[in-house]
Write an enzyme that holds these catalytic residues in place. Structure first.
Site, PDB file in Angstrom:
ATOM      1  N   GLU A  57       0.971  -1.081  -0.076  1.00  0.00           N
ATOM      2  CA  GLU A  57       0.050   0.022   0.125  1.00  0.00           C
ATOM      3  C   GLU A  57       0.960   1.329  -0.087  1.00  0.00           C
ATOM      4  O   GLU A  57       0.666   2.315  -0.679  1.00  0.00           O
ATOM      5  CB  GLU A  57      -0.887  -0.072   1.186  1.00  0.00           C
ATOM      6  CG  GLU A  57      -1.793  -1.137   1.164  1.00  0.00           C
ATOM      7  CD  GLU A  57      -1.512  -2.362   1.858  1.00  0.00           C
ATOM      8  OE1 GLU A  57      -2.268  -3.124   2.178  1.00  0.00           O
ATOM      9  OE2 GLU A  57      -0.210  -2.591   2.082  1.00  0.00           O
ATOM     10  N   SER A 175      21.880 -41.977  -9.100  1.00  0.00           N
ATOM     11  CA  SER A 175      20.613 -41.276  -9.255  1.00  0.00           C
ATOM     12  C   SER A 175      20.788 -40.316 -10.367  1.00  0.00           C
ATOM     13  O   SER A 175      19.853 -39.663 -10.587  1.00  0.00           O
ATOM     14  CB  SER A 175      20.088 -40.884  -7.996  1.00  0.00           C
ATOM     15  OG  SER A 175      20.908 -39.934  -7.240  1.00  0.00           O
ATOM     16  N   ARG A 191      13.226 -23.647  -5.157  1.00  0.00           N
ATOM     17  CA  ARG A 191      14.374 -23.236  -4.128  1.00  0.00           C
ATOM     18  C   ARG A 191      14.327 -21.659  -3.913  1.00  0.00           C
ATOM     19  O   ARG A 191      14.324 -21.152  -2.748  1.00  0.00           O
ATOM     20  CB  ARG A 191      15.822 -23.603  -4.444  1.00  0.00           C
ATOM     21  CG  ARG A 191      16.058 -25.237  -4.397  1.00  0.00           C
ATOM     22  CD  ARG A 191      17.626 -25.256  -4.637  1.00  0.00           C
ATOM     23  NE  ARG A 191      17.771 -26.987  -4.553  1.00  0.00           N
ATOM     24  CZ  ARG A 191      19.046 -27.481  -4.830  1.00  0.00           C
ATOM     25  NH1 ARG A 191      19.964 -26.530  -5.314  1.00  0.00           N
ATOM     26  NH2 ARG A 191      19.127 -28.560  -4.794  1.00  0.00           N
ATOM     27  N   LEU A 211      22.664 -26.744  -2.043  1.00  0.00           N
ATOM     28  CA  LEU A 211      21.453 -26.539  -1.782  1.00  0.00           C
ATOM     29  C   LEU A 211      21.154 -25.109  -1.990  1.00  0.00           C
ATOM     30  O   LEU A 211      20.331 -24.295  -1.399  1.00  0.00           O
ATOM     31  CB  LEU A 211      20.946 -26.930  -0.310  1.00  0.00           C
ATOM     32  CG  LEU A 211      20.604 -28.305  -0.269  1.00  0.00           C
ATOM     33  CD1 LEU A 211      19.943 -28.573   1.470  1.00  0.00           C
ATOM     34  CD2 LEU A 211      19.814 -29.225  -0.987  1.00  0.00           C
ATOM     35  N   SER A 229      21.041 -35.571  13.293  1.00  0.00           N
ATOM     36  CA  SER A 229      20.799 -35.941  14.768  1.00  0.00           C
ATOM     37  C   SER A 229      22.120 -36.048  15.662  1.00  0.00           C
ATOM     38  O   SER A 229      22.164 -35.559  16.706  1.00  0.00           O
ATOM     39  CB  SER A 229      20.144 -37.145  14.813  1.00  0.00           C
ATOM     40  OG  SER A 229      18.893 -36.994  14.231  1.00  0.00           O
TER      41      SER A 229
END
Length: 368
Positions: A57, A175, A191, A211, A229
């Protein structure tokens, strides 16, 4: 109920279109569009800028070709009110000062600093307020921001790439590449539009992903999140290069944590599950929400994909399906516990299917 005109619909559609210009850069603020109309023609338009300022705005008012007095303002989200974290004049106050006659607002802003106060300010000032126009479209557009504000956690999208028979890699782990270069560029767009991109330590140890956004123009690199972890990440991992990385751990040693902190890598410890000693995924998502991450894109392997689905913290799956078949011995998409009944299946709703190069991109919402 207010009957909206054809002009109202056209101007709100334009505001929604303008909002898209801020999609990749306004986080953690919502990306909003605004159009100001006087005597049937547009005199000013704007959108929320990088970093969330100026708001749409304010941007539109600053670009008005003439006085906005007596005009109609179309905004995709409730104009803000002053609150504890305000960094400038409230948009509702700016509209009041400009003496606009009418505001058409698509959607109520649930953020606690606004939450109806902006709309109330306009009405108290005698400005005509009409709400709800094209609200479903804006709900979809701002789904990640709204999710984080309403639930405290990000909107989570799993990105997966597979052959037609749902395989992500050969049995030996190979892969690259199942899908096409066009699909990979499309992933980089995803991304760019995300606040953060997450992977797990298993994927990192096998593929060492950076990444980062490289295939498309990008003004703001998303935060990189690693779920690790035990803090098994090696010092040479690409995800540690250049900072802008957050590691979520459960049982990682304090000495390793301190080493990472010395490199400028943020590490947070999340409560563990009682038996497995792994990160509590629901608690992790709440922790990411507190860091104002709206949209979280996950690029990882079958094990973590399955764990996230089982924890009920996934909102959407984007699957790139290549026109190939890898066979039964290849690796699958989601590692889940065996189902005793079809009633226990995870149910999806397809929201978009399109071809990207030679591949299909299927978007599906999780039905809860």
């Amino acid at each position: 109920m207010m009957r909206f005109t054809a002009l109202d619909h056209a101007m709100m559609a334009r505001a929604i279109q303008l909002a898209e210009k801020g999609r990749a850069v306004t986080t953690p603020n919502p990306f909003v569009g605004c159009v100001i109309v006087k005597r049937g023609r547009i005199i000013g338009e704007g959108f929320t800028r990088a970093g969330g300022r100026p708001h749409a705005e304010a941007d539109a008012l600053a670009k008005c070709q003439e006085s906005a007095e007596g005009s109609t303002v179309y905004s995709t989200l409730e104009p803000c009110a002053l609150h504890a974290n305000s960094r400038g004049p409230a948009c509702s106050d700016l509209l009041i000062a400009a003496k606009v006659a009418r505001v058409v607002s698509a959607l109520h802003d649930p953020f606690e600093g606004v939450d109806g106060k902006g709309h109330d300010n306009l009405v108290s000032a005698g400005i005509t307020l009409d709400t709800g126009l094209m609200s479903m479209e804006v709900e979809c557009q701002l789904k990640a921001f709204l999710q984080r504000v309403r639930s405290g956690r990000p909107y989570v999208t799993l990105k997966v790439a597979a052959s037609l028979d749902g395989k992500t890699a050969l049995a030996n782990g190979l892969s690259q590449w199942i899908t096409s270069a066009a699909a990979r560029r499309d992933v980089h767009t995803m991304r760019r539009d995300s606040c953060a991109v997450m992977t797990g330590i298993g994927t990192l140890l096998v593929d060492d992903p950076a990444l980062t956004v490289r295939e498309v123009p990008c003004e703001r690199q998303p935060l990189r999140v690693l779920l690790d972890s035990r803090l098994d990440v090696g010092d040479g991992a690409k995800i540690l290069e250049g900072g802008n990385t957050l590691i979520v751990t459960a049982t990682g040693a304090k000495t390793r944590c301190d080493e990472l902190l010395d490199r400028g890598i943020e590490v947070i410890r999340v409560p563990t599950e009682s038996v497995k000693g792994k990160v509590d995924l629901s608690a992790m998502m709440q922790a990411l929400g507190k860091r104002k991450i709206n949209a979280l894109m996950v690029e990882t392997g079958a094990k973590l994909n399955g764990s996230l689905l089982a924890a009920g913290v996934v909102d959407e799956i984007v699957a790139y399906i290549a026109p190939s078949i890898l066979g039964d011995n290849a690796k699958g998409l989601f590692a889940l516990e065996p189902l005793a009944s079809l009633r226990d299946k995870i149910t999806l709703s397809f929201s978009d299917v399109r071809q990207i190069g030679p591949d299909l991109r299927i978007t599906a919402r999780i039905i809860t």
